[in-house]
Design an enzyme around this catalytic site. Structure first.
Site, PDB file in Angstrom:
ATOM      1  N   GLU A   1       0.797  -1.220   0.000  1.00 15.20           N
ATOM      2  CA  GLU A   1       0.000   0.000   0.000  1.00 15.20           C
ATOM      3  C   GLU A   1       0.835   1.278   0.000  1.00 15.20           C
ATOM      4  O   GLU A   1       0.784   2.064   0.953  1.00 15.20           O
ATOM      5  CB  GLU A   1      -0.961   0.016   1.199  1.00 15.20           C
TER       6      GLU A   1
ATOM      7  N   GLU B  65      -5.272  -8.675   1.031  1.00 11.68           N
ATOM      8  CA  GLU B  65      -5.924  -8.316   2.295  1.00 11.68           C
ATOM      9  C   GLU B  65      -7.402  -8.123   2.056  1.00 11.68           C
ATOM     10  O   GLU B  65      -7.800  -7.455   1.095  1.00 11.68           O
ATOM     11  CB  GLU B  65      -5.397  -6.998   2.886  1.00 11.68           C
TER      12      GLU B  65
HETATM   13  C1  GCO Z   1      -3.708  -1.615   5.479  1.00 11.15           C
HETATM   14  C2  GCO Z   1      -2.633  -2.410   5.999  1.00 11.15           C
HETATM   15  C3  GCO Z   1      -2.971  -3.176   7.237  1.00 11.15           C
HETATM   16  C4  GCO Z   1      -4.123  -2.672   8.064  1.00 11.15           C
HETATM   17  C5  GCO Z   1      -5.438  -3.163   7.530  1.00 11.15           C
HETATM   18  C6  GCO Z   1      -6.616  -2.684   8.330  1.00 11.15           C
HETATM   19  O1  GCO Z   1      -4.410  -2.041   4.594  1.00 11.15           O
HETATM   20  O2  GCO Z   1      -3.875  -0.506   5.943  1.00 11.15           O
HETATM   21  O3  GCO Z   1      -2.075  -3.210   5.053  1.00 11.15           O
HETATM   22  O4  GCO Z   1      -1.778  -3.045   7.923  1.00 11.15           O
HETATM   23  O5  GCO Z   1      -3.997  -3.079   9.371  1.00 11.15           O
HETATM   24  O6  GCO Z   1      -5.618  -2.704   6.244  1.00 11.15           O
HETATM   25  O7  GCO Z   1      -6.675  -1.296   8.352  1.00 11.15           O
END
Ligand code: GCO
Length: 478
Positions: free
Chosen positions: A181, A383
């Site tokens: 990200e 994710e």
């Molecule tokens: C993100 C990160 C994670 C977060 C998850 C929840 O996407 O921000 O990769 O570290 O913890 O997304 O916010």
């Protein structure tokens, strides 16, 4: 292609289950170093920007820090056993740069390498594929002191770090992911200010965008040159699914998505991105040859997906809405060049405990649009998951039906995307464990395994049992 072309694939209904994923589809879980490891002062690890940021007052809920987190640095074997027990085929973790090269450049810290080497071996022994991310936001503080991502030398340092990792672990890692990200790193870190290092400098944020992109390309070169196994190569992006006025959507996609996919997958910064941001920067930090180095083939594009946004052009007078799911809101601007002209409209519910709307169709829109634009690019959901206000029984059990529903509906959409020709290779739930949720500290729980932060006890939630059934059968359970 619009989702309307596929009316039959919309809206995974609550009773829609029993769908089987193709053989070889990967089910895994994801974490990140600063969110789970703790042991921030051990075995030669130097401070990262997240240590500095979380230790400064007012940046994180309750003054929480990652000092202990899930104590995964000491409990990793137990956590690997847990993953094996959950039937996971892969584990997506990140490597803490300040454990590997504490001074940012130069001397390698053997103890840091050894930790990840043991972790990788432990995964392989349990039949779990290691998916290693080089950067999930914990920049060595010393590199921030030297300018951070807005300066080009940070990309040089990243290439050196990548070469160290390729040499040490590139015989065993299954998938290398350069960045997680970069949108968050650049915009939340350097412009909006809600993430470390907490700067509010839009021009610096756009320079950070470019140097992150460059770091990605240079790291791929370094990893390819040093890895002796046959790893796959990837990057993980949080691409925004924006709906609403066409012009507002175009602007958000330009600065939020195409600022990364453009150079990484097509070797360009689009003209409209340059034009939208002209009042902020002239992009003179892009040097000859950079775009060619950034654009490299990747085996898989990682996609993180949680929710959608609705946007419209703002007339500059009415009182302004801003509901873009910042983590957390921090005063600065997350959309350089477009902050003053776009507003984020409050989304309809239902929502998770983060306040993010639940909209599985957004995932389908995203996957189909990626297939349309990059038909030959395999994808992986790296994710997806949800925070809810879990209620734990005395034995630690958590009956998190809402999380199961969230996962089930998104997995149903993932399955439908495959049926409609998307080359989707796997799904990683965020997260294995309740952990340090950045600016929210320990107040938001995303795990399919509960962590009691008083005694570090782990208890598999109902969603974890549900995920085990999914991972071991390949069929979406009820
Ligand atoms: C993100 C990160 C994670 C977060 C998850 C929840 O996407 O921000 O990769 O570290 O913890 O997304 O916010």
């Amino acid at each position: 292609m619009s989702i309307d072309a596929f009316p039959e694939v919309r809206s995974a209904g609550p009773r829609d289950s029993g769908l089987r994923f193709p053989a070889g589809f990967t089910f895994g879980s994801a974490t990140a170093s600063y969110q789970v490891e703790g042991a921030t002062g051990e075995d030669g690890r130097a401070p990262s920007i997240w240590d500095t940021f979380s230790h400064a007052s007012g940046n994180v809920c309750n003054g929480d820090t990652g000092n202990l987190a899930c104590d995964h640095y000491h409990r990793w074997e137990q956590d690997l056993d847990l993953m094996a027990d959950l039937g996971l085929g892969a584990y997506r973790f990140s490597i803490a740069w300040p454990r590997i090269i504490p001074t940012g450049r130069g001397a390698v810290n053997r103890a840091g390498i050894d930790f990840y080497s043991r972790l990788v071996d432990g995964l392989l022994e349990r039949g779990i594929r290691p998916v290693a991310t080089l950067y999930h936001w914990d920049l060595p503080q010393v590199l921030e002191d030297a300018g951070g991502w807005p300066v080009r030398e940070t990309a040089d340092a990243f290439a050196e770090y990548a070469a160290v990792l390729g040499t040490a672990l590139g015989d065993r890692v299954h998938t290398w992911t350069t960045l997680n990200e970069p949108w968050c790193t650049a915009y939340l870190g350097y412009s909006q200010g809600g993430h470390a290092p907490g700067r509010r400098e839009p021009a610096a944020a756009l320079a950070a965008v470019h140097h992150l992109n460059l770091a990605h390309g240079r790291a791929l070169e370094a990893l390819r040159a040093t890895s002796t196994g046959s790893p796959q190569y990837s990057v993980t992006l949080n691409l925004h699914v924006a709906r609403g006025d066409a012009e507002a959507v175009r602007r958000i996609e330009a600065v939020g998505n195409r600022a990364f996919t453009g150079p990484m997958l097509e070797g360009v910064y689009d003209d409209d991105l340059i034009a939208d941001t002209a009042s902020v920067t002239d992009w003179s930090f892009v040097q000859d040859g950079d775009l060619a180095r950034i654009r490299q083939p990747i085996d898989v594009l990682g996609v993180n997906y949680y929710s959608t946004n609705t946007v419209r052009m703002w007339d500059g007078t009415s009182s302004r809405q801003s509901h873009d799911g910042h983590k957390p809101a921090a005063g600065g601007s997350a959309w350089p060049g477009s902050d003053d002209v776009v507003e984020f409209v409050e989304q309809a519910g239902p929502r998770t405990a983060m306040g993010w709307n639940i909209d599985p169709d957004g995932l389908l829109d995203l996957l189909l649009s990626l297939r349309e634009r990059y038909p030959a690019q395999p994808l992986m959901i790296t994710e997806n998951g949800a925070a809810f206000d879990d209620v734990a029984g005395a034995d630690g059990s958590v009956h998190d039906r809402a999380r199961i529903e969230y996962l089930r509906r998104h997995l149903t959409v993932a399955h439908r995307a495959i049926e409609h020709g998307v080359d989707l290779r796997g799904y990683f739930v965020w997260s294995l464990l309740d952990n340090f949720e950045w600016g929210y500290g320990y107040t938001k729980r995303f795990g399919i395994v509960r962590v009691d932060f008083d005694d570090q006890r782990r208890t598999v939630k109902d969603s974890g049992h549900w995920f085990r059934e999914l991972a071991t059968t390949g069929v979406i359970p009820r």
